[in-house]
Design a protein around this motif. Structure first.
Motif, short mmCIF file in Angstrom:
data_model
loop_
_atom_site.label_atom_id
_atom_site.label_comp_id
_atom_site.label_asym_id
_atom_site.label_seq_id
_atom_site.Cartn_x
_atom_site.Cartn_y
_atom_site.Cartn_z
N THR A 181 28.39 16.03 38.34
CA THR A 181 27.42 15.23 38.91
C THR A 181 27.68 14.00 38.68
O THR A 181 28.25 13.58 37.76
CB THR A 181 26.02 15.49 38.74
N GLU A 182 27.51 12.93 39.85
CA GLU A 182 27.32 11.45 39.49
C GLU A 182 26.52 10.95 40.50
O GLU A 182 26.31 11.43 41.53
CB GLU A 182 29.14 10.78 39.91
N ALA A 183 25.86 9.89 40.03
CA ALA A 183 24.46 9.46 40.79
C ALA A 183 24.60 7.94 40.37
O ALA A 183 25.02 7.38 39.31
CB ALA A 183 23.36 10.04 40.53
N THR A 184 23.84 7.07 41.58
CA THR A 184 23.48 5.75 41.22
C THR A 184 21.99 5.70 41.39
O THR A 184 21.76 6.22 42.59
CB THR A 184 24.43 5.16 41.99
N LEU A 185 21.33 5.17 40.33
CA LEU A 185 19.89 5.07 40.54
C LEU A 185 19.38 3.67 40.20
O LEU A 185 20.24 3.00 39.52
CB LEU A 185 19.19 5.89 39.56
N THR A 186 18.41 3.17 40.98
CA THR A 186 17.80 1.81 40.76
C THR A 186 16.47 1.83 40.00
O THR A 186 15.67 2.58 40.75
CB THR A 186 17.88 0.78 41.97
N TYR A 187 16.35 1.19 38.98
CA TYR A 187 14.98 1.02 38.54
C TYR A 187 14.37 -0.30 38.64
O TYR A 187 15.03 -1.26 38.40
CB TYR A 187 15.02 1.28 36.71
N VAL A 188 13.04 -0.50 38.40
CA VAL A 188 12.36 -1.76 38.11
C VAL A 188 11.77 -1.76 37.16
O VAL A 188 11.00 -0.93 36.61
CB VAL A 188 11.32 -1.99 39.60
N ALA A 189 11.73 -3.09 36.57
CA ALA A 189 11.02 -3.26 35.24
C ALA A 189 9.76 -3.57 35.58
O ALA A 189 9.27 -4.15 36.65
CB ALA A 189 11.40 -4.43 34.45
N THR A 190 8.47 -2.93 34.99
CA THR A 190 7.15 -2.97 35.30
C THR A 190 6.30 -3.37 34.02
O THR A 190 6.65 -3.00 32.94
CB THR A 190 6.43 -1.69 35.78
N GLY A 191 5.33 -3.97 34.31
CA GLY A 191 4.28 -4.66 33.18
C GLY A 191 3.27 -3.54 33.02
O GLY A 191 3.22 -2.52 33.58
N PRO A 192 2.18 -3.74 32.15
CA PRO A 192 1.14 -3.05 31.81
C PRO A 192 0.42 -2.63 33.05
O PRO A 192 -0.26 -1.57 33.15
CB PRO A 192 0.32 -3.83 30.88
N ASP A 193 0.42 -3.31 34.16
CA ASP A 193 -0.39 -3.33 35.43
C ASP A 193 0.36 -2.21 36.53
O ASP A 193 0.12 -2.12 37.37
CB ASP A 193 -0.74 -4.52 35.83
N ARG A 194 1.52 -2.00 35.77
CA ARG A 194 2.53 -0.94 36.84
C ARG A 194 3.14 -2.03 37.84
O ARG A 194 3.72 -1.32 38.91
CB ARG A 194 1.86 0.26 37.13
N LYS A 195 3.30 -3.20 38.18
CA LYS A 195 3.67 -3.83 38.92
C LYS A 195 5.12 -4.55 38.58
O LYS A 195 5.43 -4.83 37.19
CB LYS A 195 2.75 -5.28 39.28
#
Length: 144
Positions: free
Chosen positions: A117-131
């Motif tokens: 398998t190979e994949a590319t994923l994107t994550y976003v940093a979130t704060g305590p408010d989940r934003k």
């Protein structure tokens, strides 16, 4: 995805000079009655593996916001030892894109290695408010 019947899977080696971020062995409960591991189980493990360098770079919580690409190159079987390799390929203001490769070690005595398998994923940093929150400067992470 499976190989055509008369085509052997490509035998390869684990990436030299790199350490896997995760190693797993699927259990019978992770597969169908024929011993083929569910694609969804593999996807979940890829998400975990990709999140590890993202969490480190974000210095905290991240959320998966996109699966940019995901390719099943060879089947995975119960008893395969899977090695997940993850590298950050792009960093934005709040986002981190990670490339994940998965290799299966089969037949422990002969150690056949197949890229599954190979994949590319994107994550976003979130704060305590989940934003979304800004990523910390790279220099501040090195100083720790």
């Amino acid at each position: 995805m499976t190989q055509p019947e008369n085509t052997p899977p490509s035998i390869t080696r684990l990436p030299e000079g790199k350490m896997p971020v995760l190693r797993m062995m699927p259990a019978p409960s992770d597969a169908n009655v024929y011993g083929d591991v569910f694609g969804g189980w593999i996807m979940a493990q890829v998400d975990v593996a990709g999140s590890l360098p993202a969490v480190r770079r974000a210095n905290g919580r991240v959320a998966t916001i996109a699966v940019n690409s995901f390719v099943f190159k060879n089947p995975v079987f119960v008893g395969d030892l899977l090695s997940f390799y993850a590298d950050i390929v792009k960093v934005g203001n709040t986002s981190i894109t990670v490339y994940v490769e998965v290799y299966a070690e089969r037949n422990r005595l002969q150690t056949d290695v197949v890229k599954v398998t190979e994949a590319t994923l994107t994550y976003v940093a979130t704060g305590p408010d989940r934003k979304p929150r800004q990523l910390p400067p790279l220099e501040s992470l090195i100083a720790q």
